[in-house]
Design a protein around this motif. Structure first.
Motif, PDB file in Angstrom:
ATOM      1  N   GLU A 104       0.818  -1.222   0.000  1.00  9.06           N
ATOM      2  CA  GLU A 104       0.000   0.000   0.000  1.00  9.06           C
ATOM      3  C   GLU A 104       0.849   1.268   0.000  1.00  9.06           C
ATOM      4  OE1 GLU A 104      -3.476  -0.469   0.230  1.00  9.06           O
ATOM      5  OE2 GLU A 104      -2.852  -2.557  -0.032  1.00  9.06           O
ATOM      6  N   THR A 105       2.155   1.147  -0.041  1.00  7.46           N
ATOM      7  CA  THR A 105       3.004   2.338   0.108  1.00  7.46           C
ATOM      8  C   THR A 105       3.825   2.581  -1.157  1.00  7.46           C
ATOM      9  OG1 THR A 105       4.846   1.058   1.013  1.00  7.46           O
ATOM     10  CG2 THR A 105       3.254   1.955   2.597  1.00  7.46           C
ATOM     11  N   ARG A 106       4.417   3.759  -1.233  1.00  2.80           N
ATOM     12  CA  ARG A 106       5.294   4.129  -2.327  1.00  2.80           C
ATOM     13  C   ARG A 106       6.487   3.168  -2.398  1.00  2.80           C
ATOM     14  NH1 ARG A 106       5.467   9.534  -4.505  1.00  2.80           N
ATOM     15  NH2 ARG A 106       3.478   9.734  -3.420  1.00  2.80           N
ATOM     16  N   GLU A 107       6.927   2.847  -3.608  1.00  2.34           N
ATOM     17  CA  GLU A 107       8.107   1.966  -3.741  1.00  2.34           C
ATOM     18  C   GLU A 107       9.377   2.700  -3.330  1.00  2.34           C
ATOM     19  OE1 GLU A 107       9.011  -1.091  -6.224  1.00  2.34           O
ATOM     20  OE2 GLU A 107       7.077  -1.225  -7.232  1.00  2.34           O
ATOM     21  N   VAL A 108      10.279   1.968  -2.722  1.00  2.00           N
ATOM     22  CA  VAL A 108      11.594   2.516  -2.427  1.00  2.00           C
ATOM     23  C   VAL A 108      12.540   1.953  -3.480  1.00  2.00           C
ATOM     24  CG1 VAL A 108      13.438   2.671  -0.717  1.00  2.00           C
ATOM     25  CG2 VAL A 108      11.048   2.619   0.031  1.00  2.00           C
ATOM     26  N   LEU A 133      17.820   4.908   5.073  1.00  2.00           N
ATOM     27  CA  LEU A 133      17.705   6.210   5.727  1.00  2.00           C
ATOM     28  C   LEU A 133      17.884   7.342   4.723  1.00  2.00           C
ATOM     29  CD1 LEU A 133      17.235   6.744   8.778  1.00  2.00           C
ATOM     30  CD2 LEU A 133      19.607   7.492   8.850  1.00  2.00           C
ATOM     31  N   THR A 134      18.812   7.160   3.798  1.00  2.00           N
ATOM     32  CA  THR A 134      19.026   8.180   2.765  1.00  2.00           C
ATOM     33  C   THR A 134      17.756   8.361   1.926  1.00  2.00           C
ATOM     34  OG1 THR A 134      21.309   7.463   2.681  1.00  2.00           O
ATOM     35  CG2 THR A 134      20.572   8.852   0.882  1.00  2.00           C
ATOM     36  N   HIS A 135      17.126   7.246   1.547  1.00  2.00           N
ATOM     37  CA  HIS A 135      15.870   7.336   0.791  1.00  2.00           C
ATOM     38  C   HIS A 135      14.789   8.065   1.594  1.00  2.00           C
ATOM     39  CE1 HIS A 135      17.054   5.019  -2.634  1.00  2.00           C
ATOM     40  NE2 HIS A 135      17.361   3.951  -1.923  1.00  2.00           N
ATOM     41  N   MET A 136      14.746   7.790   2.890  1.00  2.00           N
ATOM     42  CA  MET A 136      13.719   8.404   3.739  1.00  2.00           C
ATOM     43  C   MET A 136      13.937   9.912   3.860  1.00  2.00           C
ATOM     44  SD  MET A 136      13.749   5.362   6.558  1.00  2.00           S
ATOM     45  CE  MET A 136      12.674   6.039   7.822  1.00  2.00           C
ATOM     46  N   LEU A 137      15.202  10.313   3.881  1.00  2.00           N
ATOM     47  CA  LEU A 137      15.505  11.746   4.006  1.00  2.00           C
ATOM     48  C   LEU A 137      15.215  12.484   2.697  1.00  2.00           C
ATOM     49  CD1 LEU A 137      18.818  11.399   6.042  1.00  2.00           C
ATOM     50  CD2 LEU A 137      16.759  12.578   6.826  1.00  2.00           C
ATOM     51  N   GLY A 191      10.023   2.971   4.341  1.00  2.00           N
ATOM     52  CA  GLY A 191      11.397   2.847   4.829  1.00  2.00           C
ATOM     53  C   GLY A 191      11.453   2.242   6.220  1.00  2.00           C
ATOM     54  N   VAL A 192      10.523   2.682   7.082  1.00  6.28           N
ATOM     55  CA  VAL A 192      10.488   2.133   8.449  1.00  6.28           C
ATOM     56  C   VAL A 192      10.201   0.635   8.409  1.00  6.28           C
ATOM     57  CG1 VAL A 192       9.081   2.085  10.558  1.00  6.28           C
ATOM     58  CG2 VAL A 192       9.951   4.268   9.690  1.00  6.28           C
ATOM     59  N   HIS A 193       9.230   0.224   7.586  1.00  3.83           N
ATOM     60  CA  HIS A 193       8.938  -1.214   7.481  1.00  3.83           C
ATOM     61  C   HIS A 193      10.149  -1.990   6.984  1.00  3.83           C
ATOM     62  CE1 HIS A 193       4.809  -1.325   8.592  1.00  3.83           C
ATOM     63  NE2 HIS A 193       4.525  -0.309   7.801  1.00  3.83           N
ATOM     64  N   LEU A 194      10.832  -1.425   5.993  1.00  3.29           N
ATOM     65  CA  LEU A 194      11.992  -2.131   5.434  1.00  3.29           C
ATOM     66  C   LEU A 194      13.135  -2.184   6.449  1.00  3.29           C
ATOM     67  CD1 LEU A 194      11.728  -0.750   1.787  1.00  3.29           C
ATOM     68  CD2 LEU A 194      11.467  -3.147   2.485  1.00  3.29           C
ATOM     69  N   LEU A 195      13.256  -1.139   7.286  1.00  6.38           N
ATOM     70  CA  LEU A 195      14.267  -1.190   8.357  1.00  6.38           C
ATOM     71  C   LEU A 195      13.980  -2.351   9.302  1.00  6.38           C
ATOM     72  CD1 LEU A 195      14.677   2.598   9.296  1.00  6.38           C
ATOM     73  CD2 LEU A 195      16.501   1.096   8.460  1.00  6.38           C
ATOM     74  N   PHE A 196      12.698  -2.564   9.608  1.00  2.79           N
ATOM     75  CA  PHE A 196      12.358  -3.670  10.506  1.00  2.79           C
ATOM     76  C   PHE A 196      12.550  -5.029   9.811  1.00  2.79           C
ATOM     77  CE2 PHE A 196      10.334  -0.473  13.257  1.00  2.79           C
ATOM     78  CZ  PHE A 196      10.741  -0.934  14.496  1.00  2.79           C
TER      79      PHE A 196
END
Lengths: 240, 240
Positions: free
Chosen positions: A114-118, A172-176, A185-190
């Protein structure tokens, strides 16, 4: 020949426990590989099946626990047999937890749909592969009582920690760069953290090879990666 | 009276294992409480002490494992004594892991000192308190073999999951508002996750009360919180 009969029954019981552990391990390995693919390919149907299958892993743990309890009560193992029996409960616990981590990745992969692709996360399947292979090799080392292979797994855990840190920095760079990437990004970090934890469980299993074979427990000062502490992590003020 | 002498020695061995577990638990509880304070107050000196003390918890685990192995070899426990002995290894494992999670929070609190403050995180010490108290109560329930108290802990785990999800949403909102809060926000998300995991370990310990007392293992379909899946999570496009 009651004595010989007892020895034979005992060996059969131990073998059966070991077979259950290895079957359980094979299932957990498959769940991890499928979960990483579900995350990478945003495949929510496969994710749903992974979540459903987690209960089978739980049943395996319970089965091993019951077999161990019966063996203790009936056969009173000593020496290496005792250590193998004790370690079976621990290995079943590590595998059950690794299975939980796979199911948790699958749950996150559904939300990720449901979220934007990273973009360009080449490192994630690579970390998934490394973590999955470490678990497989740890179980092989356990099956073969191969102390050298078990030792090499402890060192690979450190390399895997480095891969994990590199992936976290990338995320983190993508999130910034784009606030739409913060939630995925948070989900992928987990997800990355789960893979790093699975490798820790593989290392725990590898450490038990030494214990079962020689009776010495690995000291706890395991080579420690830097973890995801992000000293000098990318900052919003950095030029991009 | 060799039989009576054996029974007495056996009970003493079991009591000693239980004392070690409760001492270990007290130390882990203290580490968790200190780690939450170190995060909230950005106290890196206290954090360094917490990290140093983690090895003492590891030594306790090793000590319990050795006591259990000796007891199995010498005394061949059966029935409730057998279950207590088996569960001692598992409890030591859960406590060791909870100690690791406290040390991990302490490490993150040191990095947090270098980052922008995230305002008004009232929910974090509250979650810390709830998680710490759950572990304490689980160990009390174990010591007292109090099945009712143990049962109530399973339900509290669900409440704690809800607190965890609320805190994650709050953190995510802060991260979306100001990119300087992304890095500290990620650390605080992992701190929150650690507290949620500690509560899971408390629940695992509570489930063993039933097992030790009655011989039945809790079924794995534990009431599951929603986790941090963030359906309908705050988005950068929401009005703030």
């Amino acid at each position: 020949m009651p004595a010989e009969h007892t020895v034979k029954a005992f060996t059969e019981d131990l073998d059966k426990i070991e077979r259950s552990l290895l079957e359980m391990g094979g299932l957990v390995e498959a769940q991890i590989a499928r979960a990483v693919t579900a995350v990478a390919q945003r495949d929510s149907e496969s994710a749903a099946r992974i979540i459903e299958q987690d209960s089978e892993i739980d049943r395996y743990e319970q089965d091993v626990q019951e077999q161990v309890e019966r063996l203790f009560a009936l056969r009173q193992p000593v020496a290496q047999d005792l250590r193998m029996t004790i370690s079976a409960i621990q290995i079943a616990g590590y595998l059950e937890r690794a299975g939980d981590l796979a199911a948790s990745m699958a749950r996150r992969s559904i939300v990720l749909c449901e979220t934007r692709e990273v973009p360009g996360l080449y490192a994630l399947p690579k970390l998934g592969d490394a973590s999955h292979t470490m678990l497989k090799d740890a179980l092989d080392a356990y099956r073969d009582r191969n102390i050298d292979q078990a030792k090499s797994i402890r060192h690979r855990d450190r390399e895997l920690d480095d891969m994990y840190v590199a992936l976290c920095r990338e995320l983190l760079t993508h999130m910034l760069e784009d606030p739409h990437r913060i939630t995925p990004g948070v989900h992928l970090l987990f997800v990355a953290k789960n893979l790093e934890r699975i490798a820790d469980h593989a290392t725990n299993i590898a450490e038990l090879v030494d214990y079962v074979t020689t009776g010495t427990r690995a000291s706890e000062d395991r080579p420690r990666g830097r973890g995801f502490l992000m000293e000098g992590a990318p900052s919003p003020d950095d030029p991009t």
